[in-house]
Design a protein around this motif. Structure first.
Motif, PDB file in Angstrom:
ATOM      1  N   MET A   1       0.832  -1.176   0.000  1.00  0.00           N
ATOM      2  CA  MET A   1       0.000   0.000   0.000  1.00  0.00           C
ATOM      3  C   MET A   1       0.879   1.242   0.000  1.00  0.00           C
ATOM      4  O   MET A   1       1.850   1.328   0.725  1.00  0.00           O
ATOM      5  CB  MET A   1      -0.893  -0.023   1.235  1.00  0.00           C
ATOM      6  CG  MET A   1      -1.681   1.253   1.433  1.00  0.00           C
ATOM      7  SD  MET A   1      -2.715   1.213   2.902  1.00  0.00           S
ATOM      8  CE  MET A   1      -1.753   2.217   3.986  1.00  0.00           C
ATOM      9  N   SER A   2       0.519   2.198  -0.814  1.00  0.00           N
ATOM     10  CA  SER A   2       1.237   3.466  -0.870  1.00  0.00           C
ATOM     11  C   SER A   2       0.580   4.477   0.050  1.00  0.00           C
ATOM     12  O   SER A   2      -0.593   4.356   0.394  1.00  0.00           O
ATOM     13  CB  SER A   2       1.234   4.004  -2.294  1.00  0.00           C
ATOM     14  OG  SER A   2       1.910   3.130  -3.157  1.00  0.00           O
ATOM     15  N   LEU A  43      -5.882  12.325 -13.528  1.00  0.00           N
ATOM     16  CA  LEU A  43      -4.842  12.109 -12.521  1.00  0.00           C
ATOM     17  C   LEU A  43      -5.141  10.884 -11.661  1.00  0.00           C
ATOM     18  O   LEU A  43      -4.221  10.134 -11.307  1.00  0.00           O
ATOM     19  CB  LEU A  43      -4.673  13.356 -11.657  1.00  0.00           C
ATOM     20  CG  LEU A  43      -4.115  14.573 -12.405  1.00  0.00           C
ATOM     21  CD1 LEU A  43      -4.172  15.814 -11.526  1.00  0.00           C
ATOM     22  CD2 LEU A  43      -2.706  14.303 -12.885  1.00  0.00           C
ATOM     23  N   ALA A  44      -6.410  10.672 -11.325  1.00  0.00           N
ATOM     24  CA  ALA A  44      -6.783   9.477 -10.561  1.00  0.00           C
ATOM     25  C   ALA A  44      -6.433   8.219 -11.342  1.00  0.00           C
ATOM     26  O   ALA A  44      -5.923   7.245 -10.782  1.00  0.00           O
ATOM     27  CB  ALA A  44      -8.271   9.501 -10.224  1.00  0.00           C
ATOM     28  N   ASN A  45      -6.693   8.232 -12.638  1.00  0.00           N
ATOM     29  CA  ASN A  45      -6.345   7.078 -13.466  1.00  0.00           C
ATOM     30  C   ASN A  45      -4.832   6.869 -13.485  1.00  0.00           C
ATOM     31  O   ASN A  45      -4.354   5.731 -13.421  1.00  0.00           O
ATOM     32  CB  ASN A  45      -6.870   7.276 -14.889  1.00  0.00           C
ATOM     33  CG  ASN A  45      -6.605   6.069 -15.751  1.00  0.00           C
ATOM     34  OD1 ASN A  45      -7.158   5.012 -15.529  1.00  0.00           O
ATOM     35  ND2 ASN A  45      -5.730   6.232 -16.736  1.00  0.00           N
ATOM     36  N   GLU A  51      -6.228   2.744  -2.720  1.00  0.00           N
ATOM     37  CA  GLU A  51      -6.029   3.184  -1.341  1.00  0.00           C
ATOM     38  C   GLU A  51      -5.510   4.619  -1.301  1.00  0.00           C
ATOM     39  O   GLU A  51      -5.954   5.423  -0.481  1.00  0.00           O
ATOM     40  CB  GLU A  51      -5.090   2.251  -0.578  1.00  0.00           C
ATOM     41  CG  GLU A  51      -4.880   2.648   0.867  1.00  0.00           C
ATOM     42  CD  GLU A  51      -6.163   2.838   1.683  1.00  0.00           C
ATOM     43  OE1 GLU A  51      -6.193   3.744   2.540  1.00  0.00           O
ATOM     44  OE2 GLU A  51      -7.149   2.093   1.465  1.00  0.00           O
ATOM     45  N   VAL A  52      -4.582   4.965  -2.173  1.00  0.00           N
ATOM     46  CA  VAL A  52      -4.081   6.339  -2.243  1.00  0.00           C
ATOM     47  C   VAL A  52      -5.222   7.283  -2.626  1.00  0.00           C
ATOM     48  O   VAL A  52      -5.365   8.369  -2.052  1.00  0.00           O
ATOM     49  CB  VAL A  52      -2.903   6.461  -3.239  1.00  0.00           C
ATOM     50  CG1 VAL A  52      -2.549   7.917  -3.507  1.00  0.00           C
ATOM     51  CG2 VAL A  52      -1.683   5.712  -2.715  1.00  0.00           C
ATOM     52  N   ARG A  58     -10.390  11.430   1.490  1.00  0.00           N
ATOM     53  CA  ARG A  58     -10.538  11.760   2.916  1.00  0.00           C
ATOM     54  C   ARG A  58      -9.821  13.061   3.262  1.00  0.00           C
ATOM     55  O   ARG A  58     -10.357  13.918   3.973  1.00  0.00           O
ATOM     56  CB  ARG A  58     -10.033  10.607   3.784  1.00  0.00           C
ATOM     57  CG  ARG A  58     -10.940   9.387   3.779  1.00  0.00           C
ATOM     58  CD  ARG A  58     -10.553   8.377   4.833  1.00  0.00           C
ATOM     59  NE  ARG A  58      -9.225   7.829   4.679  1.00  0.00           N
ATOM     60  CZ  ARG A  58      -8.921   6.756   3.932  1.00  0.00           C
ATOM     61  NH1 ARG A  58      -9.866   6.110   3.278  1.00  0.00           N
ATOM     62  NH2 ARG A  58      -7.669   6.327   3.874  1.00  0.00           N
ATOM     63  N   ALA A  59      -8.608  13.234   2.736  1.00  0.00           N
ATOM     64  CA  ALA A  59      -7.830  14.454   3.034  1.00  0.00           C
ATOM     65  C   ALA A  59      -8.525  15.689   2.474  1.00  0.00           C
ATOM     66  O   ALA A  59      -8.607  16.716   3.146  1.00  0.00           O
ATOM     67  CB  ALA A  59      -6.418  14.331   2.451  1.00  0.00           C
ATOM     68  N   ALA A  60      -9.056  15.584   1.270  1.00  0.00           N
ATOM     69  CA  ALA A  60      -9.747  16.726   0.666  1.00  0.00           C
ATOM     70  C   ALA A  60     -11.029  17.040   1.422  1.00  0.00           C
ATOM     71  O   ALA A  60     -11.371  18.206   1.626  1.00  0.00           O
ATOM     72  CB  ALA A  60     -10.051  16.431  -0.807  1.00  0.00           C
ATOM     73  N   ARG A  61     -11.706  16.025   1.848  1.00  0.00           N
ATOM     74  CA  ARG A  61     -12.953  16.219   2.596  1.00  0.00           C
ATOM     75  C   ARG A  61     -12.673  16.899   3.942  1.00  0.00           C
ATOM     76  O   ARG A  61     -13.391  17.813   4.350  1.00  0.00           O
ATOM     77  CB  ARG A  61     -13.618  14.855   2.807  1.00  0.00           C
ATOM     78  CG  ARG A  61     -14.907  14.843   3.546  1.00  0.00           C
ATOM     79  CD  ARG A  61     -16.027  15.202   2.633  1.00  0.00           C
ATOM     80  NE  ARG A  61     -17.236  15.330   3.421  1.00  0.00           N
ATOM     81  CZ  ARG A  61     -18.418  14.926   3.035  1.00  0.00           C
ATOM     82  NH1 ARG A  61     -18.553  14.366   1.855  1.00  0.00           N
ATOM     83  NH2 ARG A  61     -19.459  15.101   3.786  1.00  0.00           N
ATOM     84  N   GLN A  62     -11.615  16.476   4.616  1.00  0.00           N
ATOM     85  CA  GLN A  62     -11.268  17.047   5.908  1.00  0.00           C
ATOM     86  C   GLN A  62     -10.773  18.496   5.775  1.00  0.00           C
ATOM     87  O   GLN A  62     -11.009  19.305   6.667  1.00  0.00           O
ATOM     88  CB  GLN A  62     -10.193  16.203   6.602  1.00  0.00           C
ATOM     89  CG  GLN A  62     -10.709  14.857   7.055  1.00  0.00           C
ATOM     90  CD  GLN A  62      -9.601  13.941   7.536  1.00  0.00           C
ATOM     91  OE1 GLN A  62      -8.420  14.255   7.457  1.00  0.00           O
ATOM     92  NE2 GLN A  62      -9.976  12.772   8.022  1.00  0.00           N
TER      93      GLN A  62
END
Length: 64
Positions: A1-2, A43-45, A51-52, A58-62
């Motif tokens: 996992m990265s 970019l997601a692709n 997992e990244v 999560r980071a953007a939401r927070q």
């Protein structure tokens, strides 16, 4: 996992930001939103690691 990189990691960050802003010049709000969505999915692709990507969501939401 990265692990998601959250520290500055873009060479020429100011130039990248200027290029990103320039890409939106002359676009309507809807066109700008569509450009952002296409960029995000491209970019997601490229990242490809679910997992990244989940960490990024999560980071953007927070942050908001």
């Amino acid at each position: 996992m990265s692990e998601l990189t959250l520290t500055p990691n873009i060479d020429g960050a100011d130039d990248f930001y200027a290029e990103l802003i320039e890409a939106h010049d002359g676009l309507t709000k809807d066109e700008s939103d569509a450009l952002n969505a296409r960029l995000l999915l491209t970019l997601a692709n490229h990242i490809g690691d679910r997992e990244v990507l989940a960490q990024a969501i999560r980071a953007a939401r927070q942050a908001g």
